[in-house]
Design an enzyme around this catalytic site. Structure first.
Site, PDB file in Angstrom:
ATOM      1  N   ASP A 150       0.819  -1.207   0.000  1.00 42.07           N
ATOM      2  CA  ASP A 150       0.000   0.000   0.000  1.00 42.07           C
ATOM      3  C   ASP A 150       0.854   1.258   0.000  1.00 42.07           C
ATOM      4  O   ASP A 150       2.023   1.222  -0.414  1.00 42.07           O
ATOM      5  CB  ASP A 150      -0.963  -0.059   1.204  1.00 42.07           C
ATOM      6  CG  ASP A 150      -2.309   0.550   0.877  1.00 42.07           C
ATOM      7  OD1 ASP A 150      -2.350   1.726   0.482  1.00 42.07           O
ATOM      8  OD2 ASP A 150      -3.328  -0.148   1.021  1.00 42.07           O
TER       9      ASP A 150
ATOM     10  N   HIS B  71      -4.136   6.323   2.629  1.00 44.82           N
ATOM     11  CA  HIS B  71      -4.732   5.081   2.125  1.00 44.82           C
ATOM     12  C   HIS B  71      -4.221   3.844   2.869  1.00 44.82           C
ATOM     13  O   HIS B  71      -5.003   3.018   3.353  1.00 44.82           O
ATOM     14  CB  HIS B  71      -4.413   4.995   0.628  1.00 44.82           C
ATOM     15  CG  HIS B  71      -5.118   3.920  -0.116  1.00 44.82           C
ATOM     16  ND1 HIS B  71      -4.643   2.627  -0.195  1.00 44.82           N
ATOM     17  CD2 HIS B  71      -6.258   3.942  -0.845  1.00 44.82           C
ATOM     18  CE1 HIS B  71      -5.468   1.899  -0.940  1.00 44.82           C
ATOM     19  NE2 HIS B  71      -6.457   2.683  -1.349  1.00 44.82           N
TER      20      HIS B  71
ATOM     21  N   SER C  77     -11.155  -0.425  -2.278  1.00 46.18           N
ATOM     22  CA  SER C  77      -9.976  -0.428  -1.408  1.00 46.18           C
ATOM     23  C   SER C  77     -10.341  -0.651   0.044  1.00 46.18           C
ATOM     24  O   SER C  77      -9.533  -1.148   0.817  1.00 46.18           O
ATOM     25  CB  SER C  77      -9.276   0.930  -1.468  1.00 46.18           C
ATOM     26  OG  SER C  77      -8.451   1.000  -2.568  1.00 46.18           O
TER      27      SER C  77
END
Ligand SMILES: *[C@@H]1O[C@H](CO)[C@@H](O)[C@H](O)[C@H]1NC(C)=O
Ligand SMILES: *[C@@H]1O[C@H](CO)[C@@H](O)[C@H](O)[C@H]1NC(C)=O
Ligand SMILES: *[C@@H]1O[C@H](CO)[C@@H](O)[C@H](O)[C@H]1NC(C)=O
Ligand SMILES: *[C@@H]1O[C@H](CO)[C@@H](O)[C@H](O)[C@H]1NC(C)=O
Ligand SMILES: *[C@@H]1O[C@H](CO)[C@@H](O)[C@H](O)[C@H]1NC(C)=O
Ligand SMILES: *[C@@H]1O[C@H](CO)[C@@H](O)[C@H](O)[C@H]1NC(C)=O
Length: 752
Positions: free
Chosen positions: A144, A215, A535
């Site tokens: 990630d 994220h 996601s």
């Protein structure tokens, strides 16, 4: 090669929640105590008298005297006011009372957080959480954008020593040193050479495992975040945060900032496998790439060989068909669904009528008795000039006359105090934000709102933000943005495999990236953020896979996936079939939701397993018109040769393609199931035949005499009478008493 990192700063609209105007309902009524007449000894007495005075029934009529207004609680600490059971007429009467401030229906205010674990029925009493010890000692490799190690979600309170087998490291880099890992965050590395080579001018924030985006922090805490009390998204979704597998460990492999490149991903996955992760979670994918050039698919093959499941996101390109990525047979491909929590505000008109509707204005704001303007030419809300007469006031915007997103932008940049947006666009609330004070409410209230605004001399509204509404229906639905099958890179295997919560998921965040804004210029920072995308769905499935790995360490990646797929649910909270928010809430098909919504507790005990070995995948690859070099690119080893080509893969779903050019209208599948239940069992086939097809299953009864025994069956599907391009059904293997129901979706697909 461009890489789309998935999560959403999306477009689109609103949803409605019920207004309560049935016979009698409970309301919470706020009162201004400074108006309390001196004749009352206490606020309780005052509220009690106020409620009694509302009794409009004719005491001589025995028929109406049955039901009277009733005071439930008087409050004096958390708020001033009371709760009472009232009719709508009584509520209207109540607003005329001295000291009345506002009233709203009771059912609204439920405080809660990382609510998705509850929505998935994970609990401390029974099922997958206790059976897996909450994922203790399972190490999840996150591919990630890095991690924010100071986040409380990665504190290691209550975590035991890191397993000795772990080979990962805590790599120092910019604003990141080797002491930043602990027993929760057991490793962190970064891979930035590829992106620096591709773009030497780019900022060097890649030279560290630190997440400067948010994220990776969000996905990691969704999988395995520790317990953190008192978190919220600007007052919404208040409560205790935790990951799906709260005792599992996180190892971060930073391969990207806000965009990344295949070579870095490959390096990260490679290292993760070497370090000894038990599972890989990757919430990104590469669109329109053939399988043999897709670094994620390639690295995932190596992971699978080592017994490591790769859980991935399907992409946010829905609802168009064939829009997904990561549609690779040896990976888990996860689509996104909505949940039953809606961030809300309470709108109260000057006449006391309340509406609860979607809002996520990020402040503890209370707009009290703000003038409401109504002017037909303003309804479009598409020109800031129009707002001169709305300065300091609340406007009504109707998206029948313009795009909601534009209307929100216009109001945000105007001098208006806020807006009531009338819209039934149920997609905006899945992904949108709201930087101006306002609510988005359903068109069913249009007449009521306009009538009030037009017929009242000085119309006013009060808005109270930071409310959560639980129980929004229907939920789950397939998120509109969730990418759809068939898989462009591998159409003969049904994808996505399943769906998991992805919309408005609350999890940890990198505080240097704004999580919300107010007006046009004020950005707000937060340690927790609520965002949407596949996601966010992927780490839910990764968390469940970590729990399954904890409960059943011997299960292969294919077994874990099989258990999750064959136990998935097709029902929503109305007990109807799951609907598709990308297709006007029609029923979702397996091309949108795969086997259905993940159901963790059921996956613990699936009954039968469709297991698949590395050689099985190769045999199937060999049937796919790939060249031997292309196959070698994936398998890396000439140990695999196409000596045993098979058009069949032992997958827990059935995808039958029919081509007008080929004479055969019959597709035959062979499958082998292994009994993972306790001891002997007899399973019977129950078919839901895709309309227009004929199906047979042979044999239609499977009698196992032992645990781990495998039995084979064939399923043949004849499509010669099928109309249209697609038809959907299912095969369920059910044991005695339906203790286990092992379900596989069936898709018949006619190419034109
Ligand atoms: C790492 O950074 C933390 C916080 O800035 C500091 O307390 C610690 O001493 C540093 N450790 C090393 C090995 O530099
Ligand atoms: C409605 O707004 C328009 C445009 O600002 C203005 O010209 C008009 O006078 C307004 N009408 C009323 C009734 O206020
Ligand atoms: C605003 O919307 C109205 C009604 O749809 C339209 O007539 C007008 O041209 C639009 N104005 C602008 C500036 O887009
Ligand atoms: C939304 O409202 C418009 C106009 O009122 C209507 O035509 C449409 O059918 C509604 N859609 C939904 C999903 O309710
Ligand atoms: C098989 O691959 C060859 C060469 O890559 C290609 O020309 C051909 O069209 C493919 N056939 C099918 C049925 O996809
Ligand atoms: C070839 O594949 C079939 C089905 O997967 C299997 O039954 C058979 O044993 C395999 N043969 C060899 C030589 O691997």
């Amino acid at each position: 090669m461009t890489l789309s990192l998935i999560f959403a700063a999306w477009i689109v609209t609103a949803f409605h929640v019920e207004i309560a105007v049935a016979d009698r309902s409970t309301y919470i009524i706020h009162m201004d105590k400074s108006f309390m007449p001196k004749t009352f000894a206490s606020h309780h007495e005052w509220y009690s008298a106020t409620v009694s005075s509302l009794d409009l029934t004719d005491k001589t009529s025995s028929e109406t005297a049955k039901s009277t207004p009733e005071l439930l609680y008087a409050y004096d600490n958390a708020m001033h006011g009371f709760s009472a059971v009232l009719s709508f007429e009584e509520l209207q009467e109540l607003q005329k009372s001295t000291g009345f401030v506002t009233a709203y229906p009771d059912k609204v205010v439920t405080l809660d957080t990382t609510h998705t674990f509850e929505f998935l029925s994970l609990n401390t009493e029974s099922g997958l959480w206790p059976a897996s010890n909450y994922g203790k000692d399972v190490i999840v490799g996150m591919i990630d954008s890095g991690i924010w190690p100071e986040s409380q979600s990665f504190n290691d309170d209550g975590m035991t020593e890191v397993p000795a087998r772990w080979k990962g490291v805590c790599q120092a880099g910019d604003s990141f040193n080797s002491s930043m890992c602990n027993r929760k965050l057991v490793g962190a590395r970064y891979f930035s050479r590829g992106s620096q080579a591709a773009n030497p001018q780019a900022s060097r924030d890649g030279n560290s495992p630190r997440d400067t985006f948010g994220h990776g922090t969000h996905t990691s805490s969704t999988v395995a975040g520790n317990y953190v009390e008192g978190v919220s998204f600007f007052g919404y979704a208040k409560g205790t945060a935790r990951g799906i597998a709260p005792r599992a460990r996180v190892a971060m492999y930073k391969v990207t900032g806000s965009s990344g490149i295949g070579s870095d991903i490959l390096a990260g996955m490679d290292q993760a496998i070497a370090d000894g992760v038990d599972l890989i979670s990757i919430s990104m994918g590469i669109n329109r790439t053939p399988l043999y050039e897709d670094p994620i698919a390639i690295a995932a093959f190596a992971a699978m060989e080592k017994g490591v499941l790769v859980s991935s996101s399907a992409g946010n390109e829905g609802p168009d068909p064939m829009s997904l990525h990561n549609g690779t047979p040896w990976m888990l491909t996860v689509g996104a669904s909505t949940i039953d929590r809606q961030f809300s505000a309470i709108l109260t008109l000057g006449n006391g009528v309340s509406i609860i509707a979607w809002s996520q204005f990020p402040a503890n704001a209370l707009l009290v008795d703000v003038p409401l303007v109504y002017n037909e030419t303003l309804l479009a809300c598409n020109s800031s000039e129009l707002f001169t007469e709305a300065t300091g006031k609340i406007v009504i915007c109707n998206d029948e006359f313009g795009d909601l997103r534009t209307q929100i932008d216009q109001v945000t940049s105007s001098e208006a105090a806020g807006a009531i947006f009338i819209s039934n666009n149920s997609q905006y609330t899945e992904v949108g934000d709201l930087p101006c004070p306002g609510i988005v409410t359903n068109p069913i209230y249009t007449a009521m709102l306009i009538n009030y605004a037009k017929s009242t001399v000085n119309p006013t509204v009060t808005m109270k933000f930071q409310q959560d509404f639980l129980g929004a229906k229907p939920a789950p639905t397939v998120a509109f943005y969730s990418s759809r099958g068939p898989s462009p890179s591998y159409p003969s295997i049904l994808k996505p495999d399943l769906i998991a919560p992805g919309s408005k998921v609350l999890a940890a965040w990198a505080p240097i990236t704004p999580a919300a804004s107010i007006g046009s210029n004020l950005d707000l920072s937060s340690d927790y953020n609520a965002i949407s995308g596949t996601s966010m769905a992927c780490p839910h499935a990764s968390g469940v896979a970590a729990l399954l790995k904890g409960a059943h360490p011997e299960w292969s990646p294919a077994a874990i996936r099989s258990a999750m797929m064959t136990t998935a649910s097709q029902l929503d909270n109305t007990y109807g079939q799951i609907r598709d928010n990308g297709n006007s809430l029609t029923y979702a098909t397996p091309l949108a939701m795969g086997a259905g919504q993940i159901d963790p507790n059921k996956a613990l005990d699936p009954g039968l397993i469709y297991d698949t070995s590395a050689q099985d995948y190769v045999n199937h690859l060999c049937s796919m018109n790939f060249s031997s070099k292309q196959i070698l690119a994936i398998t890396r080893s000439s140990n695999y040769i196409c000596s045993n080509v098979s058009t069949d893969l032992n997958y827990p779903s059935f995808m039958a393609f029919f081509n007008n050019n080929t004479p055969s209208t019959v597709h035959e599948f062979r499958r082998t199931v292994t009994n993972f239940g306790d001891g002997a069992a007899t399973y019977r086939a129950k078919l839901t035949v895709p309309p227009g097809t004929l199906i047979s299953v042979t044999p239609d009864t499977l009698t196992f005499s032992d645990k781990y025994e495998s039995l084979s069956f064939s399923l043949s599907i004849d499509s010669h009478q099928m109309k249209g391009t697609t038809s959907f059904g299912s095969l369920v293997w059910e044991d005695d008493g339906a203790k286990h129901t092992v379900r596989s979706p069936i898709v018949a697909y006619k190419m034109v």
